[in-house]
Design a protein around this motif. Structure first.
Motif, PDB file in Angstrom:
ATOM      1  N   ALA A   1      18.019  13.562  38.924  1.00 49.50           N
ATOM      2  CA  ALA A   1      18.286  12.420  37.953  1.00 49.50           C
ATOM      3  C   ALA A   1      16.747  11.904  37.792  1.00 49.50           C
ATOM      4  CB  ALA A   1      19.256  11.202  38.610  1.00 49.50           C
ATOM      5  N   PHE A   2      16.264  11.202  36.856  1.00 49.22           N
ATOM      6  CA  PHE A   2      14.916  10.198  36.744  1.00 49.22           C
ATOM      7  C   PHE A   2      14.504   9.216  35.810  1.00 49.22           C
ATOM      8  CE2 PHE A   2      15.016  13.581  33.275  1.00 49.22           C
ATOM      9  CZ  PHE A   2      13.747  12.514  32.136  1.00 49.22           C
TER      10      PHE A   2
ATOM     11  N   THR B   1      22.608  27.549  30.780  1.00 51.56           N
ATOM     12  CA  THR B   1      22.018  26.336  30.374  1.00 51.56           C
ATOM     13  C   THR B   1      22.112  25.103  30.751  1.00 51.56           C
ATOM     14  OG1 THR B   1      24.924  25.738  29.747  1.00 51.56           O
ATOM     15  CG2 THR B   1      23.973  27.510  29.055  1.00 51.56           C
ATOM     16  N   VAL B   2      21.580  24.386  29.909  1.00 53.80           N
ATOM     17  CA  VAL B   2      21.696  22.437  30.389  1.00 53.80           C
ATOM     18  C   VAL B   2      21.814  21.730  29.431  1.00 53.80           C
ATOM     19  CG1 VAL B   2      19.346  20.967  31.045  1.00 53.80           C
ATOM     20  CG2 VAL B   2      19.434  23.360  31.682  1.00 53.80           C
ATOM     21  N   CYS B   3      22.144  20.406  30.877  1.00 57.90           N
ATOM     22  CA  CYS B   3      22.941  19.729  29.751  1.00 57.90           C
ATOM     23  C   CYS B   3      22.176  18.334  29.805  1.00 57.90           C
ATOM     24  CB  CYS B   3      24.458  19.356  30.749  1.00 57.90           C
ATOM     25  SG  CYS B   3      24.971  17.835  29.681  1.00 57.90           S
ATOM     26  N   TYR B   4      21.754  17.681  29.279  1.00 54.07           N
ATOM     27  CA  TYR B   4      20.078  17.151  29.405  1.00 54.07           C
ATOM     28  C   TYR B   4      21.444  15.580  28.794  1.00 54.07           C
ATOM     29  CZ  TYR B   4      15.850  14.123  28.781  1.00 54.07           C
ATOM     30  OH  TYR B   4      14.832  13.149  28.649  1.00 54.07           O
ATOM     31  N   VAL B   5      22.039  14.637  29.685  1.00 52.16           N
ATOM     32  CA  VAL B   5      22.377  13.393  29.345  1.00 52.16           C
ATOM     33  C   VAL B   5      21.670  11.992  28.768  1.00 52.16           C
ATOM     34  CG1 VAL B   5      24.451  14.352  29.381  1.00 52.16           C
ATOM     35  CG2 VAL B   5      23.202  12.589  31.681  1.00 52.16           C
ATOM     36  N   THR B   6      21.248  10.832  28.505  1.00 49.65           N
ATOM     37  CA  THR B   6      20.838   9.770  28.462  1.00 49.65           C
ATOM     38  C   THR B   6      21.781   8.424  27.692  1.00 49.65           C
ATOM     39  OG1 THR B   6      20.968   9.721  25.316  1.00 49.65           O
ATOM     40  CG2 THR B   6      19.409  11.373  26.896  1.00 49.65           C
ATOM     41  N   PRO B   7      21.486   7.226  28.283  1.00 50.05           N
ATOM     42  CA  PRO B   7      22.307   6.031  28.030  1.00 50.05           C
ATOM     43  C   PRO B   7      22.518   5.656  26.615  1.00 50.05           C
ATOM     44  CG  PRO B   7      19.666   5.439  29.146  1.00 50.05           C
ATOM     45  CD  PRO B   7      19.811   7.243  28.996  1.00 50.05           C
ATOM     46  N   LYS B   8      22.243   6.203  25.768  1.00 51.75           N
ATOM     47  CA  LYS B   8      21.469   5.655  24.440  1.00 51.75           C
ATOM     48  C   LYS B   8      21.788   6.828  23.734  1.00 51.75           C
ATOM     49  CE  LYS B   8      20.245   0.689  25.318  1.00 51.75           C
ATOM     50  NZ  LYS B   8      18.930   0.181  25.196  1.00 51.75           N
ATOM     51  N   ASN B   9      22.896   6.651  21.950  1.00 50.78           N
ATOM     52  CA  ASN B   9      21.694   7.822  21.562  1.00 50.78           C
ATOM     53  C   ASN B   9      20.876   7.556  21.036  1.00 50.78           C
ATOM     54  OD1 ASN B   9      24.651   8.961  21.091  1.00 50.78           O
ATOM     55  ND2 ASN B   9      24.857   7.397  19.758  1.00 50.78           N
ATOM     56  N   SER B  10      19.736   6.447  20.300  1.00 49.80           N
ATOM     57  CA  SER B  10      18.538   6.885  20.314  1.00 49.80           C
ATOM     58  C   SER B  10      17.875   6.892  20.913  1.00 49.80           C
ATOM     59  CB  SER B  10      18.596   5.478  20.260  1.00 49.80           C
ATOM     60  OG  SER B  10      19.197   4.333  21.016  1.00 49.80           O
ATOM     61  N   GLN B  11      18.233   7.009  22.482  1.00 46.51           N
ATOM     62  CA  GLN B  11      17.210   8.093  23.436  1.00 46.51           C
ATOM     63  C   GLN B  11      16.964   9.562  22.950  1.00 46.51           C
ATOM     64  OE1 GLN B  11      18.331   6.029  26.442  1.00 46.51           O
ATOM     65  NE2 GLN B  11      17.130   4.996  26.804  1.00 46.51           N
ATOM     66  N   HIS B  12      17.860  10.148  22.156  1.00 48.85           N
ATOM     67  CA  HIS B  12      18.583  11.623  22.104  1.00 48.85           C
ATOM     68  C   HIS B  12      16.510  12.486  21.675  1.00 48.85           C
ATOM     69  CE1 HIS B  12      22.850  11.522  21.568  1.00 48.85           C
ATOM     70  NE2 HIS B  12      22.510  11.337  22.963  1.00 48.85           N
ATOM     71  N   GLU B  13      15.953  11.599  20.724  1.00 48.91           N
ATOM     72  CA  GLU B  13      14.838  11.812  19.642  1.00 48.91           C
ATOM     73  C   GLU B  13      13.907  12.285  20.880  1.00 48.91           C
ATOM     74  OE1 GLU B  13      11.696  10.167  16.804  1.00 48.91           O
ATOM     75  OE2 GLU B  13      13.608   9.273  17.292  1.00 48.91           O
ATOM     76  N   VAL B  14      13.758  11.944  22.260  1.00 46.80           N
ATOM     77  CA  VAL B  14      12.235  12.202  23.300  1.00 46.80           C
ATOM     78  C   VAL B  14      13.277  13.525  23.481  1.00 46.80           C
ATOM     79  CG1 VAL B  14      12.140  11.815  25.757  1.00 46.80           C
ATOM     80  CG2 VAL B  14      12.106   9.923  24.477  1.00 46.80           C
TER      81      VAL B  14
ATOM     82  N   GLU C   1      16.468   8.477  31.923  1.00 46.86           N
ATOM     83  CA  GLU C   1      16.853   6.929  32.248  1.00 46.86           C
ATOM     84  C   GLU C   1      17.982   6.765  33.461  1.00 46.86           C
ATOM     85  OE1 GLU C   1      15.282   4.595  31.401  1.00 46.86           O
ATOM     86  OE2 GLU C   1      13.729   5.614  29.755  1.00 46.86           O
ATOM     87  N   ALA C   2      18.287   7.303  34.832  1.00 48.94           N
ATOM     88  CA  ALA C   2      19.238   6.827  35.743  1.00 48.94           C
ATOM     89  C   ALA C   2      19.704   6.201  36.490  1.00 48.94           C
ATOM     90  CB  ALA C   2      18.626   8.685  36.146  1.00 48.94           C
TER      91      ALA C   2
END
Length: 798
Positions: free
Chosen positions: A549-550, A248-261, A389-390
């Motif tokens: 990380a990108f 599987t893949v775990c995709y992390v973002t700094p904010k909940n609001s960026q999950h949409e992308v 947004e690393a």
């Protein structure tokens, strides 16, 4: 009978579960597979045991293989301690806050409680190996006052074998489901089309770079501009590689609001024919049904008998039918079956091919994702990790370990605590006074209003934490209505989070932590600062196979590698250029303006005048990003908008609704508008200004952090450890915000835009080295104009 695959390794905590499940969500539940608390207590007891009894052995590994349904399950565990007497005594140490409650739960639990089952399993393993039924005992220790009690447990072989048969049957069924998931993933990897008909310029190179990095087994830092299609370009090779291993893949973002992308990218993959399952984790306080997210059966009906309801109603099986699992789905299941929606998310993690979540679910001290467990059947390696947004990761991780206690905030609770019911009012107010005194005691003999570095006394903070937890325990067990922002919960959690990090930093004597006291009128605040969370981040990478990380802002690579817990000698770095013609973008530096603190007063008016003259050249929407709110407000006072222009100002602590309102006004385009905002704020990162929403951005100076005790201590730490103190503490963090702000303009191949950087420091190497490689050919001086307004007018006239 199918041939047995490789051994399926199972930790004893996952193996020793009731069949069928029973029990509620509650603190120190045996279902909680997160890192155990009280490790110091365990070590202290084990050391004492070894000194007083030569037959005692601590941390003894045990293992046993069972076969069922064509599978081999190897159960692995570790005894806390064993006294090799005749008969032997196996002891499990359990530390807890409420000793009485844990004893009550374990006294007659048998095979209906995970902790009890774990101890019985150890006894059964010993009997299988030695033919002797050992004595079994819990050693229960209060983390509040050190009180302890021994609770003997009897191994009933017949009862245990009955449970074992049921559990092995259950594991075989679970292994079948896990095998199906792994086979489905491998099949998907073989037919894994790119979700767009034609990749954008640079996307194929991006995907090729990531494929090469994964083949080398190296972590990656990728800098790529907006518009390249980073999300799809990164996810395609990372997903294909993981799915090919059944993983599987775990995709992390700094904010909940960026999950949409990420969610949009997943939808694109599904539309292209890939049967992917995605799960988005929503924060507990945003998804909880109750006034406060308190997971205790006496308070919350959704926590009460949670595990029993989950098993009886087959809710996990129902969730497995969904392709997309988001907050709305979990709330619907939670309401229908009276189950905690947050915990349902964790239950569903093994079902998903991609888990999308905030950084804290991977990198924070207590990660809920760490509790998700599943059988690894027909899988190889570990999941892959993608960090979006690393550039935010180093500072965000430092924040997790940098709590503050403020006497002003504590004092603000006084009025609410005074309104508590009588049984709790006096105790709460007395504890509040002691908390205030503990904070005040950190001021020592320091005078004046300057912050000072201190060595805080650990004992008073831990003692008060224990007493606050005792109050909270009584409060939650009473017939008291828990309100939103309940003052007792706020006080206890606020103090507890600080005490936990203080104990961690103090006990480990870690050099990357220091504590300071800042006086202010009527009191003060004490703060722990983590200068560098890289070692803490690095520990988490061990749970993943590939790390990618990108961001659009990851230069200099060495800085981000070091502070993100990656080895600069091993990490693979790559920078990609903008896919859009440079003719669509006008980049300019105005060095005649200075935002240095000593020169600001005489530059506020010049900045206001420059903004007015530039925006007057072409109607449209513009963003002006400032180093701080004070700076913003001073320039706004002097700004005179050109005729027809509207002016909007970002506000301090602006609500999400207000941000949305500003974005909607820009989107509507009813009048040309200039928005005054701050760099690093809610309008400068993670916001997509598509099309003509914004045609120009002004970046007013690099937003250098405040020159204060905290930042200077950080500079000293970086100088000692990395040799680049000023750059690490000031320059690079400022440039990350500046470049992110500048990146709001050109978002697609049809956008045209103006980017103006105001300050002579942007020409200096230590600042310009952080700029994207396609901003200039040989040096930032190329971006300086001798005829600013004429050049801008010519650009708009093309």
């Amino acid at each position: 009978m199918k041939p047995a695959p490789n051994l399926i390794n199972i930790p004893v905590g996952y193996f020793a579960l009731p069949v069928p499940r029973t029990g509620s969500i509650e603190p120190r539940s045996g279902y909680d597979r997160s890192t155990a608390e009280g490790r110091e207590i365990h070590l202290k007891i084990q050391k004492k045991r070894a000194l007083t009894d030569s037959s005692y052995q601590a941390e003894v590994p045990v293992s046993r293989v069972f076969e069922r349904g064509g599978y081999q399950f190897q159960v692995n565990g570790r005894l806390d301690g064993i006294f090799r007497h005749a008969p032997p005594l196996i002891e499990e140490i359990k530390s807890c806050f409420n000793l009485w409650e844990l004893r009550r739960r374990l006294a007659h639990a048998g095979t209906d409680e995970p902790y009890s089952l774990q101890l019985l399993t150890y006894g059964y393993f010993h009997w299988l190996e030695h033919g002797v039924i050992p004595r079994l005992s819990f050693h229960l220790v209060s983390s509040r006052n050190g009180a302890s009690e021994d609770l003997p447990v009897q191994l009933d072989l017949e009862a245990y074998r009955g449970w074992l048969e049921l559990r092995l049957d259950e594991l075989a069924r679970e292994a079948d489901e896990a095998s199906k998931r792994a086979r489905r993933r491998r099949k998907a990897a073989k037919e894994f089309p790119f979700p767009f008909a034609a990749p954008r310029p640079g996307q194929l190179e991006l995907m090729g770079e990531i494929e090469s990095g994964m083949a080398d087994g190296r972590a990656m830092l990728i800098q790529a501009p907006t518009g390249l299609g980073k999300t799809a370009g990164v996810l395609h090779p990372v997903l294909k590689e993981a799915l090919g291993r059944g993983q599987t893949v775990c995709y992390v973002t700094p904010k909940n609001s960026q999950h949409e992308v990420a969610e949009d990218a997943m939808e694109r993959f599904r539309e292209s024919g890939v049967p992917l399952r995605s799960l988005t984790v929503t924060a507990k306080n945003r998804i909880c049904f109750m006034n406060e997210p308190v997971c205790m059966p006496d308070y919350c009906e959704y926590a009460r008998d949670y595990y029993g309801k989950l098993a009886r109603l087959g809710v996990v099986e129902l969730m497995a039918r969904k392709r997309k699992l988001k907050a709305r789905t979990f709330r619907e299941f939670g309401e229908k079956y009276q189950l905690c929606p947050f915990e349902l998310q964790i239950e569903a993690v093994p079902l998903a091919d991609v888990v999308i979540c905030d950084y804290n679910y991977v990198f924070a001290p207590r990660s809920a994702l760490g509790r998700a467990a599943a059988l690894a059947v027909e899988q190889s390696g570990k999941p892959n990790l993608v960090i979006d947004e690393a550039h935010n990761l180093p500072s965000r991780a430092m924040d997790y370990y940098s709590p503050r206690l403020s006497s002003a905030l504590l004092e603000g609770l006084r009025g609410e605590l005074a309104e508590l019911p009588k049984p709790f009012r006096r105790d709460a107010l007395e504890l509040l006074e002691e908390c205030l005194a503990a904070v005040a005691s950190c001021s020592g003999s320091g005078k004046g209003m300057r912050p000072v570095k201190i060595e805080p006394p650990l004992a008073p903070f831990l003692e008060l934490d224990a007493r606050l937890r005792a109050l909270l325990s009584r409060y939650l067990e009473a017939e008291v209505e828990i309100r939103q922002k309940d003052p007792v919960l706020r006080l206890c959690h606020y103090w507890g989070e600080f005490a936990e990090i203080l104990e961690f930093a103090t006990a480990s004597k870690r050099q990357e932590f220091f504590t300071s006291y800042e006086p202010h009128s009527g009191g003060g605040s004490v703060k722990i600062t983590c200068c560098d969370a890289s070692a803490l981040i690095a520990d988490r990478y061990g749970e993943y196979q590939q790390v990618v990380a990108f961001s659009a802002t990851l230069k200099p690579f060495e800085y981000y590698a070091k502070l993100s817990g990656l080895d600069p000698e091993q990490v693979r770095c790559a920078e990609f250029q903008s896919p859009f013609p440079s003719s669509l973008r006008k980049l300019m530096i105005i060095p005649q303006i200075s935002t240095r603190y000593s020169r600001r007063e005489r530059n506020y008016g010049r900045i206001a005048d420059a903004l007015a003259r530039v925006v007057a050249l072409k109607g449209g929407n513009y963003l002006a990003f400032f180093p701080s709110f004070v700076f913003l407000e001073r320039v706004a006072e002097l700004f005179r908008a050109p005729e027809g222009f509207e002016v909007l100002l970002q506000e301090r602590k602006m609500s999400g609704a207000r941000v949305a309102e500003i974005l909607e006004r820009l989107r509507a385009g009813n009048a040309p508008t200039l928005v005054f905002a701050v760099q690093g704020g809610s309008l400068s990162e993670g916001v997509d200004y598509a099309g003509d929403m914004v045609i120009g951005a002004f970046v007013v100076g690099p937003p250098l952090p405040n020159f204060d005790l905290e930042r200077e201590e950080m500079r000293g730490y970086y100088q000692r450890h990395y040799g680049n103190g000023y750059q690490y503490a000031y320059t690079i963090p400022a440039m990350a915000k500046a470049i992110q702000a500048a990146g709001r303009v050109i978002r697609s191949e049809t956008d045209r835009g103006l980017i103006v950087l105001m300050d002579d420091r942007f020409l200096q190497e230590e600042y310009s080295s952080a700029m994207p490689g396609d901003w200039f050919e040989s040096g930032a001086e190329e971006l300086v104009s001798d005829a600013i307004l004429s050049d801008i007018r010519e650009f708009w006239g093309r």
